[in-house]
Design a protein around this motif. Structure first.
Motif, PDB file in Angstrom:
ATOM      1  N   TYR A 166       0.860  -1.187   0.000  1.00  0.00           N
ATOM      2  CA  TYR A 166       0.000   0.000   0.000  1.00  0.00           C
ATOM      3  C   TYR A 166       0.895   1.235   0.000  1.00  0.00           C
ATOM      4  O   TYR A 166       1.796   1.358   0.828  1.00  0.00           O
ATOM      5  N   GLU A 167       0.635   2.138  -0.926  1.00  0.00           N
ATOM      6  CA  GLU A 167       1.449   3.342  -1.082  1.00  0.00           C
ATOM      7  C   GLU A 167       0.713   4.567  -0.557  1.00  0.00           C
ATOM      8  O   GLU A 167      -0.520   4.622  -0.599  1.00  0.00           O
ATOM      9  N   GLY A 168       1.462   5.513  -0.095  1.00  0.00           N
ATOM     10  CA  GLY A 168       0.833   6.742   0.380  1.00  0.00           C
ATOM     11  C   GLY A 168       1.845   7.738   0.895  1.00  0.00           C
ATOM     12  O   GLY A 168       3.049   7.615   0.653  1.00  0.00           O
ATOM     13  N   VAL A 196       3.929   0.450   2.490  1.00  0.00           N
ATOM     14  CA  VAL A 196       3.576  -0.476   3.572  1.00  0.00           C
ATOM     15  C   VAL A 196       3.365  -1.859   2.956  1.00  0.00           C
ATOM     16  O   VAL A 196       2.443  -2.064   2.174  1.00  0.00           O
ATOM     17  N   GLU A 197       4.233  -2.777   3.323  1.00  0.00           N
ATOM     18  CA  GLU A 197       4.197  -4.133   2.764  1.00  0.00           C
ATOM     19  C   GLU A 197       3.457  -5.060   3.735  1.00  0.00           C
ATOM     20  O   GLU A 197       3.833  -5.144   4.913  1.00  0.00           O
ATOM     21  N   VAL A 198       2.423  -5.743   3.232  1.00  0.00           N
ATOM     22  CA  VAL A 198       1.645  -6.615   4.105  1.00  0.00           C
ATOM     23  C   VAL A 198       1.597  -8.035   3.557  1.00  0.00           C
ATOM     24  O   VAL A 198       1.743  -8.262   2.353  1.00  0.00           O
ATOM     25  N   LEU A 199       1.407  -8.973   4.460  1.00  0.00           N
ATOM     26  CA  LEU A 199       1.048 -10.352   4.137  1.00  0.00           C
ATOM     27  C   LEU A 199      -0.272 -10.594   4.856  1.00  0.00           C
ATOM     28  O   LEU A 199      -0.325 -10.547   6.085  1.00  0.00           O
ATOM     29  N   THR A 200      -1.335 -10.827   4.092  1.00  0.00           N
ATOM     30  CA  THR A 200      -2.649 -10.869   4.726  1.00  0.00           C
ATOM     31  C   THR A 200      -3.537 -11.975   4.164  1.00  0.00           C
ATOM     32  O   THR A 200      -3.413 -12.359   2.994  1.00  0.00           O
ATOM     33  N   LEU A 214       4.398   5.239  12.146  1.00  0.00           N
ATOM     34  CA  LEU A 214       5.197   4.020  12.005  1.00  0.00           C
ATOM     35  C   LEU A 214       4.860   3.009  13.092  1.00  0.00           C
ATOM     36  O   LEU A 214       4.758   1.804  12.834  1.00  0.00           O
ATOM     37  N   ASP A 215       4.694   3.492  14.319  1.00  0.00           N
ATOM     38  CA  ASP A 215       4.360   2.599  15.430  1.00  0.00           C
ATOM     39  C   ASP A 215       3.033   1.884  15.173  1.00  0.00           C
ATOM     40  O   ASP A 215       2.895   0.690  15.455  1.00  0.00           O
ATOM     41  N   GLN A 216       2.055   2.627  14.647  1.00  0.00           N
ATOM     42  CA  GLN A 216       0.754   2.008  14.381  1.00  0.00           C
ATOM     43  C   GLN A 216       0.861   0.968  13.276  1.00  0.00           C
ATOM     44  O   GLN A 216       0.267  -0.109  13.365  1.00  0.00           O
ATOM     45  N   PHE A 217       1.638   1.270  12.240  1.00  0.00           N
ATOM     46  CA  PHE A 217       1.855   0.276  11.190  1.00  0.00           C
ATOM     47  C   PHE A 217       2.509  -0.978  11.765  1.00  0.00           C
ATOM     48  O   PHE A 217       2.091  -2.104  11.493  1.00  0.00           O
ATOM     49  N   GLU A 218       3.551  -0.776  12.551  1.00  0.00           N
ATOM     50  CA  GLU A 218       4.309  -1.924  13.058  1.00  0.00           C
ATOM     51  C   GLU A 218       3.509  -2.762  14.048  1.00  0.00           C
ATOM     52  O   GLU A 218       3.759  -3.953  14.217  1.00  0.00           O
ATOM     53  N   ASP A 219       2.528  -2.151  14.707  1.00  0.00           N
ATOM     54  CA  ASP A 219       1.677  -2.899  15.642  1.00  0.00           C
ATOM     55  C   ASP A 219       0.627  -3.742  14.917  1.00  0.00           C
ATOM     56  O   ASP A 219      -0.019  -4.589  15.536  1.00  0.00           O
ATOM     57  N   ASP A 220       0.453  -3.501  13.631  1.00  0.00           N
ATOM     58  CA  ASP A 220      -0.526  -4.238  12.827  1.00  0.00           C
ATOM     59  C   ASP A 220       0.065  -5.595  12.447  1.00  0.00           C
ATOM     60  O   ASP A 220       1.112  -5.666  11.794  1.00  0.00           O
ATOM     61  N   ASP A 221      -0.609  -6.673  12.827  1.00  0.00           N
ATOM     62  CA  ASP A 221      -0.084  -8.007  12.560  1.00  0.00           C
ATOM     63  C   ASP A 221       0.059  -8.318  11.072  1.00  0.00           C
ATOM     64  O   ASP A 221       0.848  -9.191  10.691  1.00  0.00           O
ATOM     65  N   ASP A 222      -0.708  -7.642  10.223  1.00  0.00           N
ATOM     66  CA  ASP A 222      -0.623  -7.886   8.787  1.00  0.00           C
ATOM     67  C   ASP A 222       0.570  -7.191   8.138  1.00  0.00           C
ATOM     68  O   ASP A 222       1.008  -7.567   7.054  1.00  0.00           O
ATOM     69  N   VAL A 223       1.089  -6.152   8.777  1.00  0.00           N
ATOM     70  CA  VAL A 223       2.175  -5.361   8.195  1.00  0.00           C
ATOM     71  C   VAL A 223       3.512  -6.056   8.430  1.00  0.00           C
ATOM     72  O   VAL A 223       3.885  -6.351   9.564  1.00  0.00           O
ATOM     73  N   GLN A 224       4.234  -6.300   7.341  1.00  0.00           N
ATOM     74  CA  GLN A 224       5.542  -6.949   7.440  1.00  0.00           C
ATOM     75  C   GLN A 224       6.674  -5.931   7.497  1.00  0.00           C
ATOM     76  O   GLN A 224       7.595  -6.045   8.302  1.00  0.00           O
ATOM     77  N   ASN A 225       6.622  -4.957   6.604  1.00  0.00           N
ATOM     78  CA  ASN A 225       7.694  -3.972   6.517  1.00  0.00           C
ATOM     79  C   ASN A 225       7.118  -2.619   6.121  1.00  0.00           C
ATOM     80  O   ASN A 225       6.104  -2.548   5.426  1.00  0.00           O
ATOM     81  N   VAL A 226       7.787  -1.566   6.565  1.00  0.00           N
ATOM     82  CA  VAL A 226       7.424  -0.209   6.171  1.00  0.00           C
ATOM     83  C   VAL A 226       8.687   0.471   5.646  1.00  0.00           C
ATOM     84  O   VAL A 226       9.724   0.477   6.307  1.00  0.00           O
ATOM     85  N   TYR A 227       8.586   1.018   4.444  1.00  0.00           N
ATOM     86  CA  TYR A 227       9.708   1.715   3.828  1.00  0.00           C
ATOM     87  C   TYR A 227       9.316   3.175   3.618  1.00  0.00           C
ATOM     88  O   TYR A 227       8.168   3.472   3.274  1.00  0.00           O
ATOM     89  N   HIS A 228      10.267   4.078   3.803  1.00  0.00           N
ATOM     90  CA  HIS A 228       9.945   5.500   3.652  1.00  0.00           C
ATOM     91  C   HIS A 228      11.204   6.276   3.303  1.00  0.00           C
ATOM     92  O   HIS A 228      12.323   5.734   3.336  1.00  0.00           O
TER      93      HIS A 228
END
Length: 246
Positions: A87-89, A99-103, A222-236
């Protein structure tokens, strides 16, 4: 590379996530399962699994935990199937974010990621809105140690297929094409060279400098993304202020 260390800057942010060690291991375990499903449980015959094992080791995941995750994935014919999505933004101040997810539930993931973007002064965009600002590369980070010869390391890496070796304050950073990542990493291992980090990542072409107020807002995103179990990696592409701490 003279001046400000980009890797050190990013590593400091990643350190906050690494403190949540159990969650990191859970996410890597998911990546191991996906790799096993894609190419089997034998690392010698599955390059993606070899690369994921290297990532697990560089994150200090115990060997028995790695082996258990692989064995579980190989023996579970009814394992949940995960979709890989990016997901881009934008974050606050126009920071580019991937935001890279495995879901196993695209609707759930899209909703939670969109909420995190908007809650912290950003917004989720359409596919392609910021990905053109990043390059997908293999990255291997090696700590500088006494007696380590920069020229020898560079020749070894380039001969194995690496694109470049940059020098920062405390580390060497080797970049590769994703297709050459495994070969380069294995050549380093054969020569007894240890690494702090080894993974396929997204590297920004340019960085956006942010002030302390923006850094505080963005760290919460970033903290909210990382707390999401579906989120694997965040790049910025944010460049946090030198010495900034939340």
């Amino acid at each position: 590379m003279a001046g400000h260390s980009k890797w050190k800057n990013i590593a400091a942010r990643k350190g906050k996530v690494d403190a949540k060690r159990g969650k990191v291991f859970t996410k890597i375990g998911k990546e191991l399962a996906v790799a096993v499903k894609a190419g089997g449980a034998n690392p010698e015959a599955n390059a993606k699994l070899r690369d994921t094992i290297a990532k697990a080791k560089s994150n200090n995941m115990p060997k028995d935990s790695i082996e258990k995750a692989i064995k579980k994935a190989a023996g579970d014919a009814n394992a949940v199937s995960f979709d890989e999505i990016i997901y881009e933004g934008y974050g606050p101040n126009g920071i580019a974010v991937l935001v890279e997810v495995l879901t196993d539930n695209k609707n759930r993931s899209a909703s939670s990621v969109r909420h995190a973007y908007s809650k912290h002064g950003g917004n989720m965009g359409a596919a392609g809105c910021v990905s053109f600002m990043f390059q997908k590369k293999g990255q291997i980070v090696i700590e500088k140690k006494d007696g380590m010869d920069e020229d020898e390391l560079m020749m070894l890496a380039l001969d194995a297929g690496a694109e470049d070796l940059s020098v920062e304050e405390e580390v060497f950073v080797i970049t590769t094409e994703p297709s050459e990542f495994g070969t380069v990493r294995e050549k380093l291992e054969e020569n007894g060279i240890e690494y702090l980090e080894a993974e396929i990542t997204y590297i920004p072409d340019t960085y956006t400098a942010i002030d302390e107020d923006t850094a505080t807002k963005f760290q919460k995103m970033l903290d909210q993304f990382e707390d999401d179990d579906d989120v694997q990696n965040v790049y910025h592409n944010a460049e946090f202020p030198e010495g900034w701490e939340e």
